[in-house]
Design a protein around this motif. Structure first.
Motif, PDB file in Angstrom:
ATOM      1  N   ALA A  38      66.591 114.484   2.143  1.00 40.58           N
ATOM      2  CA  ALA A  38      67.131 115.805   1.818  1.00 40.58           C
ATOM      3  C   ALA A  38      67.330 116.647   3.072  1.00 40.58           C
ATOM      4  CB  ALA A  38      66.205 116.524   0.839  1.00 40.58           C
ATOM      5  N   VAL A  39      66.398 116.545   4.024  1.00 37.71           N
ATOM      6  CA  VAL A  39      66.508 117.325   5.257  1.00 37.71           C
ATOM      7  C   VAL A  39      67.525 116.710   6.204  1.00 37.71           C
ATOM      8  CG1 VAL A  39      65.267 118.071   7.334  1.00 37.71           C
ATOM      9  CG2 VAL A  39      64.167 118.253   5.097  1.00 37.71           C
ATOM     10  N   ALA A  40      67.392 115.426   6.483  1.00 41.03           N
ATOM     11  CA  ALA A  40      68.191 114.784   7.535  1.00 41.03           C
ATOM     12  C   ALA A  40      69.631 114.503   7.113  1.00 41.03           C
ATOM     13  CB  ALA A  40      67.518 113.486   7.973  1.00 41.03           C
ATOM     14  N   GLU A  41      69.856 114.158   5.866  1.00 47.40           N
ATOM     15  CA  GLU A  41      71.200 113.763   5.458  1.00 47.40           C
ATOM     16  C   GLU A  41      71.907 114.799   4.590  1.00 47.40           C
ATOM     17  OE1 GLU A  41      71.054 109.856   3.764  1.00 47.40           O
ATOM     18  OE2 GLU A  41      70.261 108.978   5.621  1.00 47.40           O
ATOM     19  N   GLU A  42      71.141 115.557   3.806  1.00 46.08           N
ATOM     20  CA  GLU A  42      71.753 116.531   2.912  1.00 46.08           C
ATOM     21  C   GLU A  42      71.688 117.952   3.472  1.00 46.08           C
ATOM     22  OE1 GLU A  42      69.935 115.955  -0.913  1.00 46.08           O
ATOM     23  OE2 GLU A  42      70.281 113.798  -0.832  1.00 46.08           O
ATOM     24  N   ASN A  43      71.037 118.123   4.625  1.00 48.22           N
ATOM     25  CA  ASN A  43      70.928 119.414   5.307  1.00 48.22           C
ATOM     26  C   ASN A  43      70.327 120.512   4.433  1.00 48.22           C
ATOM     27  OD1 ASN A  43      72.031 118.446   7.752  1.00 48.22           O
ATOM     28  ND2 ASN A  43      74.066 118.580   6.847  1.00 48.22           N
ATOM     29  N   LEU A  44      69.346 120.164   3.646  1.00 44.43           N
ATOM     30  CA  LEU A  44      68.584 121.158   2.896  1.00 44.43           C
ATOM     31  C   LEU A  44      67.445 121.599   3.803  1.00 44.43           C
ATOM     32  CD1 LEU A  44      68.491 119.366  -0.563  1.00 44.43           C
ATOM     33  CD2 LEU A  44      70.068 121.137   0.201  1.00 44.43           C
ATOM     34  N   LEU A  45      67.464 122.861   4.212  1.00 43.88           N
ATOM     35  CA  LEU A  45      66.568 123.283   5.291  1.00 43.88           C
ATOM     36  C   LEU A  45      65.563 124.354   4.889  1.00 43.88           C
ATOM     37  CD1 LEU A  45      69.173 123.244   8.188  1.00 43.88           C
ATOM     38  CD2 LEU A  45      67.525 121.479   7.565  1.00 43.88           C
ATOM     39  N   THR A  46      65.343 124.551   3.602  1.00 50.29           N
ATOM     40  CA  THR A  46      64.253 125.417   3.164  1.00 50.29           C
ATOM     41  C   THR A  46      63.489 124.709   2.053  1.00 50.29           C
ATOM     42  OG1 THR A  46      65.501 126.574   1.442  1.00 50.29           O
ATOM     43  CG2 THR A  46      65.592 127.524   3.668  1.00 50.29           C
ATOM     44  N   VAL A  47      62.234 125.071   1.920  1.00 47.92           N
ATOM     45  CA  VAL A  47      61.402 124.475   0.877  1.00 47.92           C
ATOM     46  C   VAL A  47      62.008 124.775  -0.496  1.00 47.92           C
ATOM     47  CG1 VAL A  47      59.141 124.631  -0.240  1.00 47.92           C
ATOM     48  CG2 VAL A  47      59.297 124.481   2.244  1.00 47.92           C
ATOM     49  N   GLN A  48      62.552 125.974  -0.668  1.00 52.43           N
ATOM     50  CA  GLN A  48      63.126 126.357  -1.947  1.00 52.43           C
ATOM     51  C   GLN A  48      64.359 125.496  -2.284  1.00 52.43           C
ATOM     52  OE1 GLN A  48      62.320 128.563   0.525  1.00 52.43           O
ATOM     53  NE2 GLN A  48      60.460 129.354  -0.435  1.00 52.43           N
ATOM     54  N   GLU A  49      65.227 125.249  -1.303  1.00 46.88           N
ATOM     55  CA  GLU A  49      66.407 124.407  -1.539  1.00 46.88           C
ATOM     56  C   GLU A  49      66.001 122.976  -1.896  1.00 46.88           C
ATOM     57  OE1 GLU A  49      69.808 126.248   1.449  1.00 46.88           O
ATOM     58  OE2 GLU A  49      68.421 124.738   2.220  1.00 46.88           O
ATOM     59  N   ILE A  50      65.059 122.430  -1.130  1.00 42.15           N
ATOM     60  CA  ILE A  50      64.600 121.057  -1.382  1.00 42.15           C
ATOM     61  C   ILE A  50      63.957 120.972  -2.759  1.00 42.15           C
ATOM     62  CG2 ILE A  50      63.057 119.229  -0.616  1.00 42.15           C
ATOM     63  CD1 ILE A  50      63.378 120.427   2.247  1.00 42.15           C
ATOM     64  N   SER A  51      63.130 121.960  -3.095  1.00 45.30           N
ATOM     65  CA  SER A  51      62.448 121.988  -4.385  1.00 45.30           C
ATOM     66  C   SER A  51      63.442 122.030  -5.538  1.00 45.30           C
ATOM     67  CB  SER A  51      61.521 123.203  -4.446  1.00 45.30           C
ATOM     68  OG  SER A  51      60.922 123.316  -5.712  1.00 45.30           O
TER      69      SER A  51
END
Length: 167
Positions: free
Chosen positions: A74-87
């Motif tokens: 999620a961080v490296a490939e989807e560029n989700l950079l906050t805990v809230q976005e990833i959650s």
């Protein structure tokens, strides 16, 4: 990504091996006892005990590391950079996302990123003495950038003079 995949695959192999030990241990006990081959029976007892206690632990570790791998993706490939976005994207609770991020950073799975609270950013830190310099090759006239002393032209391999150097 290679590191996290290698780690998760190792957990999967461990979980499968513990499962096989448990499944194979029971017939080994029966065959060893029935044929009075006590070494086989002893190995069967050991396999059964190790598999019985280790198998659930192995599968739980594997499942937890799958979640870590999913957060790394999620961080490296989807560029989700906050805990809230990833959650929200992964339908995981924020405490679980934070725990996965902690593990990912501790294991070195997110190289090039840094975490400040619930926000993840690219790590753009550079060493203090690092400076990018622009040069023109005295031999072929090519313009290029370099970062270290004793640089050479990437086209003709001629040495480049540093600022303040004399001929």
């Amino acid at each position: 990504m290679k590191e996290v995949n290698r780690y998760v695959n190792a957990m999967l192999i461990t979980a499968i091996a513990l499962t096989v030990m448990f499944v194979c241990g029971i017939p080994m006990i029966i065959l060893g006892a029935g044929n009075k081959i006590y070494a086989v029976m002893g190995i069967g007892i050991a396999f059964t005990a190790i598999g019985f206690y280790g198998m659930p632990i192995g599968w739980v570790f594997y499942a937890n590391n799958l979640a870590v791998r999913r957060v790394v993706i999620a961080v490296a490939e989807e560029n989700l950079l906050t805990v809230q976005e990833i959650s929200a994207q992964l339908t995981m609770g924020e405490p679980n996302v934070r725990a996965c991020l902690d593990k990912a950073f501790n294991k070195g799975f997110l190289k090039g990123y840094k975490r400040r609270g619930d926000v993840i950013t690219l790590n753009d830190n550079v060493p203090e003495n690092w400076r990018e310099k622009v040069a023109e090759c005295p031999n072929c006239g090519a313009k290029f950038t370099y970062t270290s002393s004793g640089a050479r032209c990437p086209y003709c391999n001629s040495p480049v003079k540093e600022e303040g150097e004399s001929n």
